[in-house]
Design a protein around this motif. Structure first.
Motif, PDB file in Angstrom:
ATOM      1  N   MET A   1      41.007   7.268  35.287  1.00  0.00           N
ATOM      2  CA  MET A   1      39.624   6.850  35.302  1.00  0.00           C
ATOM      3  C   MET A   1      39.460   5.742  36.328  1.00  0.00           C
ATOM      4  O   MET A   1      40.261   4.815  36.392  1.00  0.00           O
ATOM      5  CB  MET A   1      39.216   6.347  33.914  1.00  0.00           C
ATOM      6  N   ASP A   2      38.406   5.819  37.112  1.00  0.00           N
ATOM      7  CA  ASP A   2      38.054   4.779  38.067  1.00  0.00           C
ATOM      8  C   ASP A   2      36.999   3.894  37.411  1.00  0.00           C
ATOM      9  O   ASP A   2      35.834   4.266  37.322  1.00  0.00           O
ATOM     10  CB  ASP A   2      37.522   5.418  39.350  1.00  0.00           C
ATOM     11  N   THR A   3      37.399   2.741  36.914  1.00  0.00           N
ATOM     12  CA  THR A   3      36.513   1.863  36.149  1.00  0.00           C
ATOM     13  C   THR A   3      35.415   1.299  37.040  1.00  0.00           C
ATOM     14  O   THR A   3      35.690   0.715  38.088  1.00  0.00           O
ATOM     15  CB  THR A   3      37.315   0.713  35.508  1.00  0.00           C
ATOM     16  N   LEU A   4      34.169   1.459  36.599  1.00  0.00           N
ATOM     17  CA  LEU A   4      33.014   0.939  37.322  1.00  0.00           C
ATOM     18  C   LEU A   4      32.560  -0.418  36.785  1.00  0.00           C
ATOM     19  O   LEU A   4      31.969  -1.210  37.518  1.00  0.00           O
ATOM     20  CB  LEU A   4      31.844   1.928  37.228  1.00  0.00           C
ATOM     21  N   TYR A   5      32.819  -0.679  35.510  1.00  0.00           N
ATOM     22  CA  TYR A   5      32.368  -1.906  34.862  1.00  0.00           C
ATOM     23  C   TYR A   5      33.210  -2.121  33.620  1.00  0.00           C
ATOM     24  O   TYR A   5      33.595  -1.162  32.960  1.00  0.00           O
ATOM     25  CB  TYR A   5      30.892  -1.774  34.470  1.00  0.00           C
ATOM     26  N   THR A   6      33.491  -3.366  33.302  1.00  0.00           N
ATOM     27  CA  THR A   6      34.210  -3.703  32.083  1.00  0.00           C
ATOM     28  C   THR A   6      33.414  -4.742  31.308  1.00  0.00           C
ATOM     29  O   THR A   6      33.129  -5.826  31.834  1.00  0.00           O
ATOM     30  CB  THR A   6      35.618  -4.265  32.398  1.00  0.00           C
ATOM     31  N   ALA A   7      33.034  -4.411  30.092  1.00  0.00           N
ATOM     32  CA  ALA A   7      32.359  -5.364  29.209  1.00  0.00           C
ATOM     33  C   ALA A   7      33.427  -6.165  28.476  1.00  0.00           C
ATOM     34  O   ALA A   7      34.447  -5.617  28.071  1.00  0.00           O
ATOM     35  CB  ALA A   7      31.476  -4.624  28.206  1.00  0.00           C
ATOM     36  N   VAL A   8      33.170  -7.452  28.298  1.00  0.00           N
ATOM     37  CA  VAL A   8      34.121  -8.315  27.613  1.00  0.00           C
ATOM     38  C   VAL A   8      33.377  -9.078  26.520  1.00  0.00           C
ATOM     39  O   VAL A   8      32.356  -9.712  26.780  1.00  0.00           O
ATOM     40  CB  VAL A   8      34.780  -9.314  28.595  1.00  0.00           C
ATOM     41  N   ALA A   9      33.879  -8.969  25.302  1.00  0.00           N
ATOM     42  CA  ALA A   9      33.289  -9.691  24.168  1.00  0.00           C
ATOM     43  C   ALA A   9      34.406 -10.225  23.295  1.00  0.00           C
ATOM     44  O   ALA A   9      35.460  -9.608  23.175  1.00  0.00           O
ATOM     45  CB  ALA A   9      32.377  -8.779  23.357  1.00  0.00           C
ATOM     46  N   ALA A  19      30.094 -12.916  17.488  1.00  0.00           N
ATOM     47  CA  ALA A  19      30.500 -12.058  18.597  1.00  0.00           C
ATOM     48  C   ALA A  19      29.734 -12.541  19.826  1.00  0.00           C
ATOM     49  O   ALA A  19      28.511 -12.695  19.775  1.00  0.00           O
ATOM     50  CB  ALA A  19      30.185 -10.594  18.313  1.00  0.00           C
ATOM     51  N   VAL A  20      30.475 -12.810  20.897  1.00  0.00           N
ATOM     52  CA  VAL A  20      29.880 -13.365  22.110  1.00  0.00           C
ATOM     53  C   VAL A  20      30.442 -12.621  23.316  1.00  0.00           C
ATOM     54  O   VAL A  20      31.653 -12.423  23.419  1.00  0.00           O
ATOM     55  CB  VAL A  20      30.201 -14.877  22.239  1.00  0.00           C
ATOM     56  N   THR A  21      29.563 -12.227  24.234  1.00  0.00           N
ATOM     57  CA  THR A  21      30.028 -11.597  25.466  1.00  0.00           C
ATOM     58  C   THR A  21      30.413 -12.668  26.480  1.00  0.00           C
ATOM     59  O   THR A  21      29.960 -13.815  26.400  1.00  0.00           O
ATOM     60  CB  THR A  21      28.946 -10.675  26.075  1.00  0.00           C
ATOM     61  N   SER A  22      31.230 -12.285  27.437  1.00  0.00           N
ATOM     62  CA  SER A  22      31.732 -13.236  28.428  1.00  0.00           C
ATOM     63  C   SER A  22      30.620 -13.833  29.277  1.00  0.00           C
ATOM     64  O   SER A  22      30.749 -14.953  29.758  1.00  0.00           O
ATOM     65  CB  SER A  22      32.776 -12.569  29.327  1.00  0.00           C
ATOM     66  N   ASP A  23      29.513 -13.117  29.442  1.00  0.00           N
ATOM     67  CA  ASP A  23      28.388 -13.646  30.222  1.00  0.00           C
ATOM     68  C   ASP A  23      27.386 -14.411  29.357  1.00  0.00           C
ATOM     69  O   ASP A  23      26.398 -14.948  29.854  1.00  0.00           O
ATOM     70  CB  ASP A  23      27.679 -12.534  30.990  1.00  0.00           C
ATOM     71  N   GLY A  24      27.610 -14.446  28.040  1.00  0.00           N
ATOM     72  CA  GLY A  24      26.738 -15.180  27.130  1.00  0.00           C
ATOM     73  C   GLY A  24      25.423 -14.507  26.805  1.00  0.00           C
ATOM     74  O   GLY A  24      24.613 -15.044  26.048  1.00  0.00           O
ATOM     75  N   LYS A  25      25.197 -13.306  27.322  1.00  0.00           N
ATOM     76  CA  LYS A  25      23.924 -12.624  27.065  1.00  0.00           C
ATOM     77  C   LYS A  25      23.819 -12.088  25.647  1.00  0.00           C
ATOM     78  O   LYS A  25      22.726 -11.867  25.138  1.00  0.00           O
ATOM     79  CB  LYS A  25      23.708 -11.486  28.072  1.00  0.00           C
ATOM     80  N   LEU A  26      24.951 -11.894  25.010  1.00  0.00           N
ATOM     81  CA  LEU A  26      24.983 -11.476  23.607  1.00  0.00           C
ATOM     82  C   LEU A  26      25.753 -12.532  22.837  1.00  0.00           C
ATOM     83  O   LEU A  26      26.891 -12.850  23.180  1.00  0.00           O
ATOM     84  CB  LEU A  26      25.664 -10.110  23.465  1.00  0.00           C
ATOM     85  N   ASP A  27      25.113 -13.093  21.834  1.00  0.00           N
ATOM     86  CA  ASP A  27      25.745 -14.120  21.004  1.00  0.00           C
ATOM     87  C   ASP A  27      25.180 -13.924  19.601  1.00  0.00           C
ATOM     88  O   ASP A  27      24.048 -14.317  19.330  1.00  0.00           O
ATOM     89  CB  ASP A  27      25.436 -15.512  21.548  1.00  0.00           C
ATOM     90  N   LEU A  28      25.956 -13.275  18.750  1.00  0.00           N
ATOM     91  CA  LEU A  28      25.447 -12.857  17.446  1.00  0.00           C
ATOM     92  C   LEU A  28      26.252 -13.420  16.289  1.00  0.00           C
ATOM     93  O   LEU A  28      27.478 -13.465  16.330  1.00  0.00           O
ATOM     94  CB  LEU A  28      25.501 -11.328  17.330  1.00  0.00           C
ATOM     95  N   GLN A  29      25.534 -13.783  15.243  1.00  0.00           N
ATOM     96  CA  GLN A  29      26.151 -14.118  13.972  1.00  0.00           C
ATOM     97  C   GLN A  29      26.492 -12.805  13.283  1.00  0.00           C
ATOM     98  O   GLN A  29      25.666 -11.898  13.212  1.00  0.00           O
ATOM     99  CB  GLN A  29      25.177 -14.919  13.100  1.00  0.00           C
ATOM    100  N   LEU A  30      27.704 -12.679  12.792  1.00  0.00           N
ATOM    101  CA  LEU A  30      28.139 -11.482  12.087  1.00  0.00           C
ATOM    102  C   LEU A  30      28.159 -11.748  10.583  1.00  0.00           C
ATOM    103  O   LEU A  30      28.425 -12.874  10.150  1.00  0.00           O
ATOM    104  CB  LEU A  30      29.534 -11.065  12.548  1.00  0.00           C
ATOM    105  N   ALA A  31      27.881 -10.721   9.820  1.00  0.00           N
ATOM    106  CA  ALA A  31      27.923 -10.839   8.361  1.00  0.00           C
ATOM    107  C   ALA A  31      28.206  -9.473   7.754  1.00  0.00           C
ATOM    108  O   ALA A  31      27.779  -8.437   8.277  1.00  0.00           O
ATOM    109  CB  ALA A  31      26.609 -11.385   7.816  1.00  0.00           C
ATOM    110  N   ILE A  32      28.898  -9.486   6.649  1.00  0.00           N
ATOM    111  CA  ILE A  32      29.142  -8.257   5.901  1.00  0.00           C
ATOM    112  C   ILE A  32      27.821  -7.811   5.282  1.00  0.00           C
ATOM    113  O   ILE A  32      27.079  -8.632   4.731  1.00  0.00           O
ATOM    114  CB  ILE A  32      30.205  -8.508   4.811  1.00  0.00           C
ATOM    115  N   PRO A  33      27.489  -6.513   5.351  1.00  0.00           N
ATOM    116  CA  PRO A  33      26.234  -6.037   4.764  1.00  0.00           C
ATOM    117  C   PRO A  33      26.228  -6.245   3.243  1.00  0.00           C
ATOM    118  O   PRO A  33      27.289  -6.217   2.593  1.00  0.00           O
ATOM    119  CB  PRO A  33      26.189  -4.552   5.098  1.00  0.00           C
TER     120      PRO A  33
END
Length: 137
Positions: A1-9, A19-33
């Motif tokens: 596979m020729d990787t075009l993009y890699t997401a990092v969280a 859960a936080v992405t490396s660019d900070g665009k996603l920053d979520l509190q996690l909880a058990i349902p």
């Protein structure tokens, strides 16, 4: 596979952390349902997987629609991800509900959904690993 993009969280403290992405665009509190005995005061991995799979599948559907010269810009995909006991651990099951334009006949719509299922990266990753049901609405 020729990787075009890699997401990092990064996730900390499992299902009750962040859960936080490396660019900070996603920053979520996690909880058990609540259904699994938790507080439900945050999102959970199944919701994130459902959202990601639905978005990816919608893009794949748009791709096959454009190839067939069929406008699917009004299509919508709803992802449902279930989690339950499986043997000694847990397993997942997915249902993708695809709403297609009323102007599209059922046979053509089904063919396009099946084609999207062949090109979607999430479908390719889950194939043979977890059950995925495609519902055309």
């Amino acid at each position: 596979m020729d990787t075009l993009y890699t997401a990092v969280a990064t996730a900390t403290h499992g299902r009750e952390g962040r859960a936080v992405t490396s660019d900070g665009k996603l920053d979520l509190q996690l909880a058990i349902p609540v259904e699994m005995g938790g507080s439900g005061q945050g999102t959970n991995p199944e919701q994130l997987f459902a959202a990601g799979y639905a978005a990816c599948f919608a893009s794949a559907l748009g791709l096959v629609g454009r190839s067939a010269k069929i406008d699917l810009s009004e299509a919508a995909v709803t992802g449902e991800v279930g989690i339950g006991k499986q043997g000694e651990g847990f397993g997942l099951a997915v249902t993708l509900r695809v709403e297609l334009p009323d102007t599209l006949d059922e046979a053509t719509g089904r063919k396009l959904v099946d084609q999207a299922h062949q090109v979607c990266p999430y479908s390719n990753a889950t194939r043979g690993n977890i059950p995925v049901e495609l519902v055309v609405e």
